[in-house]
Write an enzyme that holds these catalytic residues in place. Structure first.
Site, short mmCIF file in Angstrom:
data_model
loop_
_atom_site.label_atom_id
_atom_site.label_comp_id
_atom_site.label_asym_id
_atom_site.label_seq_id
_atom_site.Cartn_x
_atom_site.Cartn_y
_atom_site.Cartn_z
N THR A 197 0.84 -1.21 0.00
CA THR A 197 0.00 0.00 0.00
C THR A 197 0.87 1.25 0.00
O THR A 197 2.00 1.24 0.50
CB THR A 197 -0.92 0.00 1.24
N ASP A 198 0.31 2.35 -0.50
CA ASP A 198 1.05 3.61 -0.45
C ASP A 198 1.22 4.11 0.98
O ASP A 198 2.04 4.99 1.25
CB ASP A 198 0.37 4.69 -1.33
N GLU A 199 0.44 3.54 1.92
CA GLU A 199 0.53 4.02 3.30
C GLU A 199 1.89 3.69 3.94
O GLU A 199 2.24 4.25 4.97
CB GLU A 199 -0.63 3.47 4.14
N TYR A 208 -1.38 -0.20 11.27
CA TYR A 208 -1.68 -0.87 9.99
C TYR A 208 -0.55 -0.64 8.99
O TYR A 208 -0.01 -1.60 8.40
CB TYR A 208 -3.01 -0.36 9.41
N LYS A 264 2.12 -3.34 7.27
CA LYS A 264 2.24 -3.53 5.82
C LYS A 264 3.66 -3.22 5.35
O LYS A 264 4.19 -3.88 4.45
CB LYS A 264 1.23 -2.66 5.08
P1 NAD Z 1 -10.34 -6.40 3.23
O1 NAD Z 1 -10.18 -6.14 4.68
O2 NAD Z 1 -11.63 -6.05 2.55
O3 NAD Z 1 -10.07 -7.96 2.93
C1 NAD Z 1 -9.06 -8.67 3.55
C2 NAD Z 1 -9.34 -10.17 3.36
O4 NAD Z 1 -8.26 -10.92 3.93
C3 NAD Z 1 -10.62 -10.63 4.07
O5 NAD Z 1 -11.37 -11.46 3.20
C4 NAD Z 1 -10.10 -11.42 5.26
O6 NAD Z 1 -10.99 -12.47 5.67
C5 NAD Z 1 -8.80 -11.95 4.74
N1 NAD Z 1 -7.80 -12.23 5.79
C6 NAD Z 1 -7.41 -11.41 6.80
N2 NAD Z 1 -6.46 -12.01 7.54
C7 NAD Z 1 -6.25 -13.23 6.98
C8 NAD Z 1 -5.38 -14.32 7.29
N3 NAD Z 1 -4.54 -14.25 8.35
N4 NAD Z 1 -5.40 -15.42 6.51
C9 NAD Z 1 -6.25 -15.49 5.45
N5 NAD Z 1 -7.09 -14.51 5.12
C10 NAD Z 1 -7.10 -13.38 5.88
O7 NAD Z 1 -9.11 -5.66 2.54
P2 NAD Z 1 -8.99 -4.98 1.10
O8 NAD Z 1 -9.39 -3.56 1.20
O9 NAD Z 1 -9.60 -5.85 0.09
O10 NAD Z 1 -7.40 -5.00 0.93
C11 NAD Z 1 -6.76 -6.14 0.39
C12 NAD Z 1 -5.25 -5.91 0.40
O11 NAD Z 1 -4.94 -4.74 -0.35
C13 NAD Z 1 -4.68 -5.69 1.80
O12 NAD Z 1 -3.43 -6.35 1.87
C14 NAD Z 1 -4.49 -4.18 1.87
O13 NAD Z 1 -3.42 -3.84 2.73
C15 NAD Z 1 -4.16 -3.85 0.42
N6 NAD Z 1 -4.51 -2.48 -0.04
C16 NAD Z 1 -5.79 -2.00 0.18
C17 NAD Z 1 -6.12 -0.74 -0.30
C18 NAD Z 1 -7.52 -0.19 -0.12
O14 NAD Z 1 -7.78 0.96 -0.47
N7 NAD Z 1 -8.48 -0.96 0.39
C19 NAD Z 1 -5.17 0.03 -0.98
C20 NAD Z 1 -3.87 -0.50 -1.19
C21 NAD Z 1 -3.58 -1.77 -0.70
P1 TYD Z 2 -10.18 5.06 5.15
O1 TYD Z 2 -11.25 4.70 4.17
O2 TYD Z 2 -10.22 4.46 6.52
O3 TYD Z 2 -8.79 4.77 4.42
P2 TYD Z 2 -7.27 5.14 4.88
O4 TYD Z 2 -7.28 5.66 6.25
O5 TYD Z 2 -6.59 3.83 4.77
O6 TYD Z 2 -6.80 6.15 3.88
O7 TYD Z 2 -10.19 6.64 5.32
C1 TYD Z 2 -10.02 7.50 4.21
C2 TYD Z 2 -10.00 8.91 4.72
O8 TYD Z 2 -11.29 9.23 5.26
C3 TYD Z 2 -9.01 9.13 5.85
O9 TYD Z 2 -8.43 10.44 5.72
C4 TYD Z 2 -9.87 9.08 7.11
C5 TYD Z 2 -11.19 9.62 6.64
N1 TYD Z 2 -12.38 9.08 7.33
C6 TYD Z 2 -13.31 9.97 7.91
O10 TYD Z 2 -13.17 11.19 7.86
N2 TYD Z 2 -14.39 9.41 8.53
C7 TYD Z 2 -14.60 8.07 8.62
O11 TYD Z 2 -15.63 7.63 9.24
C8 TYD Z 2 -13.65 7.19 8.01
C9 TYD Z 2 -13.83 5.69 8.07
C10 TYD Z 2 -12.56 7.75 7.37
#
Ligand code: NAD
Ligand code: TYD
Length: 341
Positions: free
Chosen positions: A124-126, A149, A153
């Site tokens: 992730t970019d985070e 988090y 990562k």
């Molecule tokens: P999510 O929380 O929706 O899904 C995570 C999935 O992983 C779930 O189905 C959960 O049951 C499974 N899981 C968790 N722990 C596990 C374990 N120990 N063993 C097997 N399965 C497990 O997350 P997401 O938003 O779909 O993100 C997926 C990946 O992409 C993550 O690694 C996250 O860090 C990365 N990512 C997410 C974003 C975003 O904007 N959501 C952006 C960049 C990277």
């Molecule tokens: P989020 O979707 O949790 O993603 P991330 O923190 O991984 O970027 O949050 C996106 C942005 O929205 C972040 O700046 C926090 C803000 N946010 C709120 O203002 N209110 C909320 O209830 C949530 C969940 C996020």
């Protein structure tokens, strides 16, 4: 290819599994622990696909991994499995470190021993921390995570790097910006605001609402991952982003407009501790080296996302009331269609 997708019942993983199976030509084994974030309804209809198998399990279960790699002759791994919500990591960091770091190391080791040819870590970019008003994250930016988090990562990402440098294991790393789209769990900003607005509940805006995220439609993230998996150079990191920076409050106002709801629902609340101010991605490397570009403009992607949440109210209502967690028992339990698994 025989691909092991981990975390494929979550938001991005399920979109990825759908995209790859719809394209055809690959077999996918989806290993997911079904934490609160895993929802098999995200893949409803795919259970009967002969190129697809779901296995409930944890990426920290080495015996299970060894058995799966052997019996499925896995050639590639895409690791989505992770605890993914910053606010939850602030409340309870430990599970984030255990699942995200030790889980990734366990998966890496099992994959290496099995001779897997490609291992893509969905980072992730985070991991880069926070930007000021200017500048973009490049693949060379320092790793400076600020939340538990992001730290978990970052550690996983660096363990992958070490497996490449130490063992020559063919790891690829992607670092993407914030995703939005269908099947996102309604604890993240966009689906939470849509669901709350539809129920006329307050929209909690952290701090001044002016934190910036760089939003990418989930299908574009999935196509980028697939591009890197098939054509990326092992050992390389690829940033993924859509050049679409927006302040949170601007997103929320856009959603209220699309939903025809009143801005009086906006409620400013106490800021998130350590809240990163701005993320913005320089994705020129993946564009230049692999020819990937996003296919969706934000205006279209956000309209499609709102339409999806309107059309799939029962999906997010069952997530909110917890009934989605019975899907596994209905489909895979002793009485379910697929028997015990
Ligand atoms: P999510 O929380 O929706 O899904 C995570 C999935 O992983 C779930 O189905 C959960 O049951 C499974 N899981 C968790 N722990 C596990 C374990 N120990 N063993 C097997 N399965 C497990 O997350 P997401 O938003 O779909 O993100 C997926 C990946 O992409 C993550 O690694 C996250 O860090 C990365 N990512 C997410 C974003 C975003 O904007 N959501 C952006 C960049 C990277
Ligand atoms: P989020 O979707 O949790 O993603 P991330 O923190 O991984 O970027 O949050 C996106 C942005 O929205 C972040 O700046 C926090 C803000 N946010 C709120 O203002 N209110 C909320 O209830 C949530 C969940 C996020």
């Amino acid at each position: 290819m025989n691909i092991l997708v981990t975390g494929g019942a979550g938001f991005i993983g399920a979109n990825y599994v759908r995209q790859v199976l719809d394209a055809g030509g690959d077999r996918i084994v989806n290993l997911d622990a079904l934490t609160y974030a895993g929802n098999l309804e995200n893949l409803a209809g795919y259970d009967e696909n002969p190129d697809y198998r779901f296995v409930r399990g944890d990426i920290r279960d080495r015996d299970l991994l060894d058995a799966l790699f052997a019996e499925e002759r896995i050639e590639a791994v895409v690791n989505f499995a992770a605890e993914s919500h910053v606010d939850r990591s602030i409340d309870g960091p430990r599970e984030f470190l255990e699942a995200n770091i030790m889980g990734t190391q366990c998966l890496l080791e099992a994959a290496r021993q099995a001779g897997v040819a490609r291992f893509l870590q969905v980072s992730t970019d985070e991991v880069y921390g926070s930007l000021g008003a200017e500048g973009l994250f490049t693949e060379a930016s320092p790793i400076q995570p600020n939340s538990p988090y992001a730290a978990s990562k970052a550690a996983a990402d660096l363990v992958c790097r070490a497996y490449f440098h130490t063992y020559g294991f063919p790891v690829l790393i992607t670092r993407c910006s914030n995703n939005y789209g269908p099947y996102q769990f309604p604890e993240k900003l966009i689906p939470l605001m849509i669901a709350n607005a539809l129920e006329d509940r307050p929209l909690p805006v952290y701090g001044d609402g002016r934190n910036v995220r760089d939003w990418l439609y989930v299908a574009d993230h999935c196509s980028a991952i697939d591009t890197v998996l098939r054509r990326g150079t092992p050992g390389e990191v690829y940033n993924i982003g859509g050049c679409n920076e927006m302040e949170n409050i601007a997103i929320i106002r856009r959603l209220l407009g699309l939903l025809e709801k009143d801005e009086s629902l906006i409620t400013y609340v106490t800021d998130r501790p350590g809240h990163d101010r701005r993320y913005a991605i320089d994705a020129s490397k993946i564009e230049r080296d692999l020819g990937w570009t996003p296919a969706h403009r934000f205006d279209d992607g956000i309209a499609a996302t709102v339409a999806w949440y309107l059309d799939n109210r029962s999906w997010w209502e069952s997530v909110r009331d917890g009934t989605y967690q019975s899907y596994y028992d209905r489909m895979y339990g002793a009485e379910g269609r697929h028997g015990s698994s």
